[in-house]
Design a protein around this motif. Sequence first.
Motif, PDB file in Angstrom:
ATOM      1  N   ASP A  83     -10.697   8.060   8.801  1.00 41.42           N
ATOM      2  CA  ASP A  83     -10.969   7.685   7.412  1.00 41.42           C
ATOM      3  C   ASP A  83      -9.684   7.328   6.684  1.00 41.42           C
ATOM      4  O   ASP A  83      -8.734   8.113   6.681  1.00 41.42           O
ATOM      5  N   GLY A  84      -9.662   6.150   6.058  1.00 37.27           N
ATOM      6  CA  GLY A  84      -8.518   5.739   5.258  1.00 37.27           C
ATOM      7  C   GLY A  84      -7.429   5.013   6.018  1.00 37.27           C
ATOM      8  O   GLY A  84      -6.514   4.466   5.414  1.00 37.27           O
ATOM      9  N   ALA A  85      -7.497   4.991   7.338  1.00 36.51           N
ATOM     10  CA  ALA A  85      -6.451   4.339   8.137  1.00 36.51           C
ATOM     11  C   ALA A  85      -6.632   2.821   8.129  1.00 36.51           C
ATOM     12  O   ALA A  85      -7.734   2.308   8.298  1.00 36.51           O
ATOM     13  N   THR A 102       0.824  -1.207   0.000  1.00 37.87           N
ATOM     14  CA  THR A 102       0.000   0.000   0.000  1.00 37.87           C
ATOM     15  C   THR A 102       0.857   1.255   0.000  1.00 37.87           C
ATOM     16  O   THR A 102       0.523   2.246  -0.650  1.00 37.87           O
ATOM     17  N   GLU A 157      -4.410  10.872  11.705  1.00 34.00           N
ATOM     18  CA  GLU A 157      -4.887  11.825  10.694  1.00 34.00           C
ATOM     19  C   GLU A 157      -3.727  12.422   9.905  1.00 34.00           C
ATOM     20  O   GLU A 157      -3.803  12.553   8.675  1.00 34.00           O
ATOM     21  N   VAL A 213      -2.190   9.615   7.549  1.00 36.21           N
ATOM     22  CA  VAL A 213      -3.072   9.322   6.418  1.00 36.21           C
ATOM     23  C   VAL A 213      -3.066  10.494   5.432  1.00 36.21           C
ATOM     24  O   VAL A 213      -2.978  10.302   4.215  1.00 36.21           O
ATOM     25  N   GLU A 214      -3.128  11.706   5.970  1.00 34.57           N
ATOM     26  CA  GLU A 214      -3.085  12.902   5.105  1.00 34.57           C
ATOM     27  C   GLU A 214      -1.801  12.917   4.279  1.00 34.57           C
ATOM     28  O   GLU A 214      -1.805  13.302   3.111  1.00 34.57           O
ATOM     29  N   PRO A 252      -1.175   5.262   4.969  1.00 34.21           N
ATOM     30  CA  PRO A 252      -2.378   4.829   5.681  1.00 34.21           C
ATOM     31  C   PRO A 252      -2.208   3.579   6.532  1.00 34.21           C
ATOM     32  O   PRO A 252      -3.041   3.297   7.385  1.00 34.21           O
TER      33      PRO A 252
END
Length: 197
Positions: free
Chosen positions: A53-55, A3, A23, A26-27, A31
């Motif tokens: 979100d996305g983690a 990934t 956060e 991931v930003e 992730p």
Amino acid sequence: MQTAPVIPVIVIDDLDHAVPLAEALVEGGLPVLEVTLRTPAALDAIRAMKQVDGAIVGAGTVCNGEQLDAAVEAGSEFIVSPGLTEPLAKAAERAGVPFLPGIATAADIMRGLDLGLTHFKFFPAEAAGGLPVLKALAAPFHQCRFCPTGGITEQNAPDWLAFDPVLCVGGSWVAPRGAPDHAAIAASARAAKELNR
């Protein structure tokens, strides 16, 4: 393991740091988050980070079946261990969770292959002899893929990632212990995401 080129190895002492750290990572484009079970806050940190979100959150420093069960119950999507034992591998298989055990020798890899595993954490990567040792180990075990961890830095990560059997590296430099500096961590994650694979 494919990934992102770097999996941040995370130690959480204060639960309040968990979500802001996730956060920022991931930003920045990293992730896949390995939260080590080295502190009392680790399992709650996994639960909290899973809400980002996305983690993709997993547990590291898992040494036995009880820890594995607790990590899975907390929501871990993968399990990383510093070593490889048959009971732990079988616990991971029973739980149906991706398992990345630590290896440092040919015997470790052969034990893993006997258990049906082909993906391993090379640990402690630098202390175990560095890239020359992994190259020597990978030669007879061409079917195996590795995530070196332990002594990996922003400076030496590109050398490891240039070796084809290495799918990613684990490193703590992207997410230093303590209160997260969002901008600095996001920037560090962006730089790590661009490392050559």
